[in-house]
Design an enzyme around this catalytic site. Sequence first.
Site, PDB file in Angstrom:
ATOM      1  N   LYS A  89      -1.308 -17.045  -7.085  1.00  0.00           N
ATOM      2  CA  LYS A  89      -1.453 -18.367  -6.475  1.00  0.00           C
ATOM      3  C   LYS A  89      -0.093 -19.061  -6.408  1.00  0.00           C
ATOM      4  CE  LYS A  89      -4.987 -20.828  -5.059  1.00  0.00           C
ATOM      5  NZ  LYS A  89      -5.948 -20.207  -4.151  1.00  0.00           N
ATOM      6  N   LYS A 119      -9.738  -8.977  -2.362  1.00  0.00           N
ATOM      7  CA  LYS A 119     -11.053  -9.297  -2.918  1.00  0.00           C
ATOM      8  C   LYS A 119     -11.839 -10.233  -1.980  1.00  0.00           C
ATOM      9  CE  LYS A 119     -11.440 -12.586  -5.917  1.00  0.00           C
ATOM     10  NZ  LYS A 119     -11.461 -13.553  -7.010  1.00  0.00           N
ATOM     11  N   LYS A 130     -14.716 -16.689  -2.180  1.00  0.00           N
ATOM     12  CA  LYS A 130     -15.321 -17.863  -1.542  1.00  0.00           C
ATOM     13  C   LYS A 130     -14.269 -18.817  -0.988  1.00  0.00           C
ATOM     14  CE  LYS A 130     -17.043 -18.962  -6.092  1.00  0.00           C
ATOM     15  NZ  LYS A 130     -15.885 -18.928  -6.982  1.00  0.00           N
TER      16      LYS A 130
HETATM   17  P1  TYM Z   1     -15.535 -17.047 -10.020  1.00  0.00           P
HETATM   18  O1  TYM Z   1     -16.344 -18.248  -9.674  1.00  0.00           O
HETATM   19  O2  TYM Z   1     -14.311 -16.784  -9.226  1.00  0.00           O
HETATM   20  O3  TYM Z   1     -16.464 -15.777  -9.940  1.00  0.00           O
HETATM   21  C1  TYM Z   1     -17.718 -15.746 -10.611  1.00  0.00           C
HETATM   22  C2  TYM Z   1     -18.056 -14.330 -10.989  1.00  0.00           C
HETATM   23  O4  TYM Z   1     -18.119 -13.518  -9.817  1.00  0.00           O
HETATM   24  C3  TYM Z   1     -17.214 -12.424  -9.954  1.00  0.00           C
HETATM   25  N1  TYM Z   1     -16.640 -12.140  -8.629  1.00  0.00           N
HETATM   26  C4  TYM Z   1     -16.671 -10.947  -8.049  1.00  0.00           C
HETATM   27  N2  TYM Z   1     -17.196  -9.769  -8.456  1.00  0.00           N
HETATM   28  C5  TYM Z   1     -17.067  -8.726  -7.602  1.00  0.00           C
HETATM   29  N3  TYM Z   1     -16.442  -8.791  -6.403  1.00  0.00           N
HETATM   30  C6  TYM Z   1     -15.897  -9.953  -5.965  1.00  0.00           C
HETATM   31  N4  TYM Z   1     -15.294 -10.016  -4.785  1.00  0.00           N
HETATM   32  C7  TYM Z   1     -16.001 -11.099  -6.808  1.00  0.00           C
HETATM   33  N5  TYM Z   1     -15.590 -12.392  -6.675  1.00  0.00           N
HETATM   34  C8  TYM Z   1     -15.980 -13.009  -7.815  1.00  0.00           C
HETATM   35  C9  TYM Z   1     -16.145 -12.913 -10.933  1.00  0.00           C
HETATM   36  O5  TYM Z   1     -15.461 -11.857 -11.541  1.00  0.00           O
HETATM   37  C10 TYM Z   1     -16.982 -13.708 -11.899  1.00  0.00           C
HETATM   38  O6  TYM Z   1     -17.607 -12.871 -12.841  1.00  0.00           O
HETATM   39  N6  TYM Z   1     -13.084 -18.501 -14.110  1.00  0.00           N
HETATM   40  C11 TYM Z   1     -14.324 -17.951 -13.623  1.00  0.00           C
HETATM   41  C12 TYM Z   1     -15.528 -18.792 -14.000  1.00  0.00           C
HETATM   42  C13 TYM Z   1     -15.634 -19.036 -15.452  1.00  0.00           C
HETATM   43  C14 TYM Z   1     -16.136 -18.124 -16.421  1.00  0.00           C
HETATM   44  C15 TYM Z   1     -16.041 -18.816 -17.676  1.00  0.00           C
HETATM   45  C16 TYM Z   1     -16.656 -16.833 -16.352  1.00  0.00           C
HETATM   46  C17 TYM Z   1     -15.260 -20.175 -16.099  1.00  0.00           C
HETATM   47  N7  TYM Z   1     -15.503 -20.057 -17.440  1.00  0.00           N
HETATM   48  C18 TYM Z   1     -16.455 -18.207 -18.849  1.00  0.00           C
HETATM   49  C19 TYM Z   1     -17.063 -16.230 -17.552  1.00  0.00           C
HETATM   50  C20 TYM Z   1     -16.967 -16.903 -18.778  1.00  0.00           C
HETATM   51  C21 TYM Z   1     -14.241 -17.863 -12.115  1.00  0.00           C
HETATM   52  O7  TYM Z   1     -13.452 -18.521 -11.506  1.00  0.00           O
HETATM   53  O8  TYM Z   1     -15.185 -17.030 -11.575  1.00  0.00           O
END
Ligand code: TYM
Length: 330
Positions: free
Chosen positions: A111, A193, A196
């Site tokens: 980023k 990847k 969103k």
């Molecule tokens: P976030 O919102 O980016 O993604 C949520 C979950 O979806 C998975 N993910 C994917 N898996 C496969 N292919 C993809 N293209 C893909 N895009 C997203 C992510 O790996 C994730 O499991 N920081 C985290 C949110 C968070 C969190 C936590 C997660 C905050 N606190 C504590 C676990 C434990 C995030 O931004 O995920």
Amino acid sequence: MKRMLSGIKPSGELTLGNYLGALKRFVTYQEEYDMFVFIANLHCITIYQDPTQLKSYLKNAVALYLACGLDPDRSTIFLQTDVPEHAQLGFILSCNTYLGELNRMTQYKDKAASSEGALSVGFYTYPTLMAADILMYDPDFVPVGDDQKQHVELTRDIAERFNNRYSPTFNIPEPLIAKTGARIMSLSEPTKKMSKSDVSDKGVIYLLDEPNIIRKKVRSATTDSCAAINFDPQNQPGISNLIQIVAACQDRSIEDVVATYKDYQYGAFKDAVATIIIDTLTPIQARYKEIINSELLEQTLMKGKEKAQHIARRKLEKVQRKIGLEIKKK
Ligand code: TYM
């Protein structure tokens, strides 16, 4: 019963990547684990969000958690800001994290390289808030997609450091990464990847996309000129991604999917993939429509808050006592 915790940051509409890498797995795990799943709304504002839009993303996310099959009677489903202890523990953990550790986070580095200095401090320190989200509840496992593994590893390092500095306080959690579906790629740029926050939504399938939109996006997915259905992410990233999507949607192995489609032309394969995605998402979308304006969303969050906050209060008190932040005699 072992505990699991995970969260999603609804900084946009949830995607097929979020479903296959995370949500679908949470639904399975809730059968066997004491599952905590939360909406990481504080994480959303690490990059500016229009407030009205954010509110709608958050509401949609709760409805989608339920529509995908998370059950509020089994899992603890809550909103991060309903448990303000997360932010307080986040600050404490940031005082037990080194700048060098945050500088090494791939997501931050990517980023920082692309956004010309306009990054917020919150974005930089968000892995410490994520560590608090996790360590607060002493989970055994944290199921996440591949992109979050590094943050869970940092969480482990922070927990070990804290336990050594003070005394054993936090359980050391394990990241749990799926065999298939852990990294769903963009349909239009299959070396990136599916995300969103992609500027163009051509390569992203949203969980609420209409069937005709899904078919259109899959039909225009980038492929290659090999004219062969192989799982070879290096040389055929587009086709390999479609194979991975089918495997994750249908809980099949990559080999099995390749065996089924090996004689297909790309056009016919894409049509089959589109149908599989549509069949996966149609029941979720139907359930979403039933509940989006129901009381169920608020009831779910109230119930989740009660259970989560009870644990969080006790944990935070314990942490503060160990550090020496409290004056009262205990
Ligand atoms: P976030 O919102 O980016 O993604 C949520 C979950 O979806 C998975 N993910 C994917 N898996 C496969 N292919 C993809 N293209 C893909 N895009 C997203 C992510 O790996 C994730 O499991 N920081 C985290 C949110 C968070 C969190 C936590 C997660 C905050 N606190 C504590 C676990 C434990 C995030 O931004 O995920």
